[in-house]
Design a protein around this motif. Sequence first.
Motif, PDB file in Angstrom:
ATOM      1  N   ALA A   1      -7.970  49.107  20.454  1.00 65.23           N
ATOM      2  CA  ALA A   1      -6.896  48.893  21.427  1.00 65.23           C
ATOM      3  C   ALA A   1      -7.344  47.960  22.541  1.00 65.23           C
ATOM      4  CB  ALA A   1      -6.432  50.232  22.003  1.00 65.23           C
ATOM      5  N   ASP A   2      -8.577  48.123  23.002  1.00 65.00           N
ATOM      6  CA  ASP A   2      -9.099  47.245  24.047  1.00 65.00           C
ATOM      7  C   ASP A   2      -9.285  45.824  23.523  1.00 65.00           C
ATOM      8  OD1 ASP A   2      -9.092  49.149  25.996  1.00 65.00           O
ATOM      9  OD2 ASP A   2     -11.218  49.608  25.883  1.00 65.00           O
ATOM     10  N   CYS A   3      -9.713  45.706  22.276  1.00 66.49           N
ATOM     11  CA  CYS A   3      -9.867  44.368  21.689  1.00 66.49           C
ATOM     12  C   CYS A   3      -8.521  43.660  21.622  1.00 66.49           C
ATOM     13  CB  CYS A   3     -10.488  44.462  20.296  1.00 66.49           C
ATOM     14  SG  CYS A   3     -12.250  44.871  20.293  1.00 66.49           S
ATOM     15  N   MET A   4      -7.476  44.381  21.286  1.00 70.42           N
ATOM     16  CA  MET A   4      -6.140  43.797  21.251  1.00 70.42           C
ATOM     17  C   MET A   4      -5.672  43.441  22.657  1.00 70.42           C
ATOM     18  SD  MET A   4      -4.852  43.397  18.206  1.00 70.42           S
ATOM     19  CE  MET A   4      -3.089  43.370  18.497  1.00 70.42           C
ATOM     20  N   ALA A   5      -5.870  44.340  23.591  1.00 77.11           N
ATOM     21  CA  ALA A   5      -5.388  44.122  24.955  1.00 77.11           C
ATOM     22  C   ALA A   5      -6.099  42.960  25.637  1.00 77.11           C
ATOM     23  CB  ALA A   5      -5.566  45.402  25.779  1.00 77.11           C
ATOM     24  N   SER A   6      -7.363  42.748  25.298  1.00 77.49           N
ATOM     25  CA  SER A   6      -8.134  41.693  25.955  1.00 77.49           C
ATOM     26  C   SER A   6      -8.025  40.355  25.245  1.00 77.49           C
ATOM     27  CB  SER A   6      -9.608  42.100  26.037  1.00 77.49           C
ATOM     28  OG  SER A   6     -10.162  42.245  24.744  1.00 77.49           O
ATOM     29  N   GLY A   7      -7.528  40.353  24.002  1.00 74.42           N
ATOM     30  CA  GLY A   7      -7.426  39.120  23.235  1.00 74.42           C
ATOM     31  C   GLY A   7      -8.603  38.869  22.311  1.00 74.42           C
ATOM     32  N   LEU A   8      -9.538  39.806  22.240  1.00 74.64           N
ATOM     33  CA  LEU A   8     -10.668  39.663  21.325  1.00 74.64           C
ATOM     34  C   LEU A   8     -10.208  39.771  19.878  1.00 74.64           C
ATOM     35  CD1 LEU A   8     -13.130  41.883  23.337  1.00 74.64           C
ATOM     36  CD2 LEU A   8     -13.397  39.428  22.952  1.00 74.64           C
ATOM     37  N   ALA A   9      -9.213  40.596  19.631  1.00 82.58           N
ATOM     38  CA  ALA A   9      -8.600  40.718  18.316  1.00 82.58           C
ATOM     39  C   ALA A   9      -7.185  40.160  18.372  1.00 82.58           C
ATOM     40  CB  ALA A   9      -8.566  42.177  17.872  1.00 82.58           C
ATOM     41  N   THR A  10      -6.743  39.632  17.262  1.00 80.35           N
ATOM     42  CA  THR A  10      -5.372  39.108  17.194  1.00 80.35           C
ATOM     43  C   THR A  10      -4.423  40.083  16.512  1.00 80.35           C
ATOM     44  OG1 THR A  10      -5.826  37.995  15.077  1.00 80.35           O
ATOM     45  CG2 THR A  10      -6.204  36.733  17.100  1.00 80.35           C
ATOM     46  N   HIS A  11      -4.962  41.004  15.673  1.00 84.20           N
ATOM     47  CA  HIS A  11      -4.139  41.950  14.941  1.00 84.20           C
ATOM     48  C   HIS A  11      -4.877  43.280  14.817  1.00 84.20           C
ATOM     49  CE1 HIS A  11      -2.526  38.038  13.738  1.00 84.20           C
ATOM     50  NE2 HIS A  11      -1.400  38.659  13.417  1.00 84.20           N
ATOM     51  N   TYR A  12      -4.106  44.319  14.564  1.00 81.31           N
ATOM     52  CA  TYR A  12      -4.672  45.642  14.295  1.00 81.31           C
ATOM     53  C   TYR A  12      -4.071  46.185  13.007  1.00 81.31           C
ATOM     54  CZ  TYR A  12      -4.948  50.715  14.244  1.00 81.31           C
ATOM     55  OH  TYR A  12      -5.134  52.021  13.844  1.00 81.31           O
ATOM     56  N   THR A  13      -4.928  46.701  12.141  1.00 81.38           N
ATOM     57  CA  THR A  13      -4.511  47.375  10.912  1.00 81.38           C
ATOM     58  C   THR A  13      -5.274  48.689  10.805  1.00 81.38           C
ATOM     59  OG1 THR A  13      -4.004  45.317   9.732  1.00 81.38           O
ATOM     60  CG2 THR A  13      -4.478  47.249   8.390  1.00 81.38           C
ATOM     61  N   PRO A  14      -4.604  49.810  10.581  1.00 80.75           N
ATOM     62  CA  PRO A  14      -5.332  51.077  10.413  1.00 80.75           C
ATOM     63  C   PRO A  14      -6.383  50.960   9.316  1.00 80.75           C
ATOM     64  CG  PRO A  14      -2.964  51.461  10.561  1.00 80.75           C
ATOM     65  CD  PRO A  14      -3.149  49.973  10.453  1.00 80.75           C
ATOM     66  N   THR A  15      -7.478  51.635   9.490  1.00 76.76           N
ATOM     67  CA  THR A  15      -8.588  51.545   8.545  1.00 76.76           C
ATOM     68  C   THR A  15      -8.163  51.870   7.120  1.00 76.76           C
ATOM     69  OG1 THR A  15     -10.283  52.004  10.210  1.00 76.76           O
ATOM     70  CG2 THR A  15     -10.831  52.546   7.936  1.00 76.76           C
ATOM     71  N   ASN A  16      -7.269  52.838   6.960  1.00 79.29           N
ATOM     72  CA  ASN A  16      -6.877  53.225   5.606  1.00 79.29           C
ATOM     73  C   ASN A  16      -6.015  52.183   4.910  1.00 79.29           C
ATOM     74  OD1 ASN A  16      -4.420  53.566   6.892  1.00 79.29           O
ATOM     75  ND2 ASN A  16      -4.320  55.786   6.596  1.00 79.29           N
ATOM     76  N   LYS A  17      -5.675  51.101   5.619  1.00 79.76           N
ATOM     77  CA  LYS A  17      -4.908  50.011   5.014  1.00 79.76           C
ATOM     78  C   LYS A  17      -5.710  48.712   4.905  1.00 79.76           C
ATOM     79  CE  LYS A  17      -0.312  51.615   6.491  1.00 79.76           C
ATOM     80  NZ  LYS A  17       0.940  51.219   7.206  1.00 79.76           N
ATOM     81  N   ILE A  18      -6.939  48.727   5.403  1.00 78.63           N
ATOM     82  CA  ILE A  18      -7.748  47.507   5.409  1.00 78.63           C
ATOM     83  C   ILE A  18      -8.023  47.009   3.993  1.00 78.63           C
ATOM     84  CG2 ILE A  18     -10.050  46.591   5.909  1.00 78.63           C
ATOM     85  CD1 ILE A  18      -8.490  46.629   8.408  1.00 78.63           C
ATOM     86  N   ALA A  19      -8.367  47.906   3.086  1.00 80.21           N
ATOM     87  CA  ALA A  19      -8.679  47.486   1.711  1.00 80.21           C
ATOM     88  C   ALA A  19      -7.464  46.842   1.060  1.00 80.21           C
ATOM     89  CB  ALA A  19      -9.161  48.677   0.896  1.00 80.21           C
ATOM     90  N   ALA A  20      -6.287  47.420   1.272  1.00 76.38           N
ATOM     91  CA  ALA A  20      -5.070  46.845   0.693  1.00 76.38           C
ATOM     92  C   ALA A  20      -4.746  45.500   1.335  1.00 76.38           C
ATOM     93  CB  ALA A  20      -3.904  47.814   0.878  1.00 76.38           C
ATOM     94  N   LEU A  21      -5.000  45.402   2.635  1.00 71.21           N
ATOM     95  CA  LEU A  21      -4.792  44.127   3.314  1.00 71.21           C
ATOM     96  C   LEU A  21      -5.699  43.056   2.725  1.00 71.21           C
ATOM     97  CD1 LEU A  21      -3.875  42.197   5.560  1.00 71.21           C
ATOM     98  CD2 LEU A  21      -5.536  43.293   7.082  1.00 71.21           C
ATOM     99  N   GLU A  22      -6.962  43.390   2.525  1.00 69.16           N
ATOM    100  CA  GLU A  22      -7.903  42.423   1.959  1.00 69.16           C
ATOM    101  C   GLU A  22      -7.458  41.984   0.560  1.00 69.16           C
ATOM    102  OE1 GLU A  22     -12.686  41.966   0.940  1.00 69.16           O
ATOM    103  OE2 GLU A  22     -11.896  43.858   1.734  1.00 69.16           O
TER     104      GLU A  22
ATOM    105  N   THR B   1      -4.438  42.007  -0.658  1.00 68.59           N
ATOM    106  CA  THR B   1      -3.227  41.192  -0.552  1.00 68.59           C
ATOM    107  C   THR B   1      -3.557  39.777  -0.093  1.00 68.59           C
ATOM    108  OG1 THR B   1      -1.926  43.175  -0.038  1.00 68.59           O
ATOM    109  CG2 THR B   1      -0.944  41.041   0.509  1.00 68.59           C
ATOM    110  N   LEU B   2      -4.469  39.667   0.854  1.00 63.93           N
ATOM    111  CA  LEU B   2      -4.878  38.335   1.325  1.00 63.93           C
ATOM    112  C   LEU B   2      -5.531  37.527   0.204  1.00 63.93           C
ATOM    113  CD1 LEU B   2      -6.346  39.203   4.841  1.00 63.93           C
ATOM    114  CD2 LEU B   2      -4.325  37.800   4.410  1.00 63.93           C
ATOM    115  N   LEU B   3      -6.382  38.186  -0.569  1.00 64.54           N
ATOM    116  CA  LEU B   3      -7.078  37.482  -1.646  1.00 64.54           C
ATOM    117  C   LEU B   3      -6.118  37.057  -2.760  1.00 64.54           C
ATOM    118  CD1 LEU B   3     -10.317  39.660  -1.902  1.00 64.54           C
ATOM    119  CD2 LEU B   3     -10.126  37.342  -0.988  1.00 64.54           C
ATOM    120  N   ASP B   4      -5.058  37.813  -2.934  1.00 66.28           N
ATOM    121  CA  ASP B   4      -4.094  37.494  -3.984  1.00 66.28           C
ATOM    122  C   ASP B   4      -2.992  36.542  -3.510  1.00 66.28           C
ATOM    123  OD1 ASP B   4      -5.432  39.086  -5.758  1.00 66.28           O
ATOM    124  OD2 ASP B   4      -4.129  40.833  -5.499  1.00 66.28           O
TER     125      ASP B   4
END
Length: 262
Positions: free
Chosen positions: A82-103, A105-108
């Motif tokens: 949350a702090d990374c998002m609020a400060s601009g260090l991160a551009t997006h947030y995805t719950p950990t249990n969806k990270i593998a599916a996100l990866e 999807t990106l690769l495909d």
Amino acid sequence: NNALIYHYPKPYVSLIDGIVMGGGVGISVHGDFRVAGDATLFAMPETGIGLFPDVGGGHFMPRLHDGVGLYYALTGARAKAADCMASGLATHYTPTNKIAALEETLLDATLGDHAHADIEAVLDEFAGDPGHAPINDLRSEIARLFQGHESAAELFGALIADGGEFAGKTLKILERMSPTSIRITFEQMRRGHQLDFDENIKMEFRMVRRVMIGHDFFEGVRAQIIDKDREPNWKPASLAEIGDAEIAPYFEGLGDTELVLP
């Protein structure tokens, strides 16, 4: 590598769902997309080992709003998703249990002429709410106390004069850090705000070369990493012992050994 990432023409996505410190920041924060997860833990804790936030820290940290970058740079404070998002260090947030599916999807994904927009759409599809950002509770105090100073001594003076709870806690943290690192990091942030990325990287290369012939980095590594006694013997031991003449050489040119970027 940091300059290559910063200038890379293709979209660069970092899944930073874990510890992101030091070099891990360098290979992620300069890209187009930084996706935080529940396990994200950012910090640039170099002042505690007699170093400074290198890997491009002098470029991205002073560009964070409200003095937050200088605060992170000097104190080594940690930031979760949350702090990374609020400060601009991160551009997006995805719950950990969806990270593998996100990866996956990106690769495909088939990326066309609008690759950045295509990736953005995928990231939005997997986006979530990181929750409350504690840094926002401190933002007004950080902005008031960490902005507008010409020197580290001025900043310390402001913290001492304030006398509040946040200022007191921050002073205790800063007093554990290498005074030399505090001085050169403050100057790095001040100069870096005016430099483009490549010039900042060259500045940091000069700084590292000078740090490597000094005392505090080796003492900080000994105390924090090797012996782990957490009692570094900094030399000099206080900000008052370090004048401008001692800091200036860290930023002077290296002649024939200057960093040359491709």
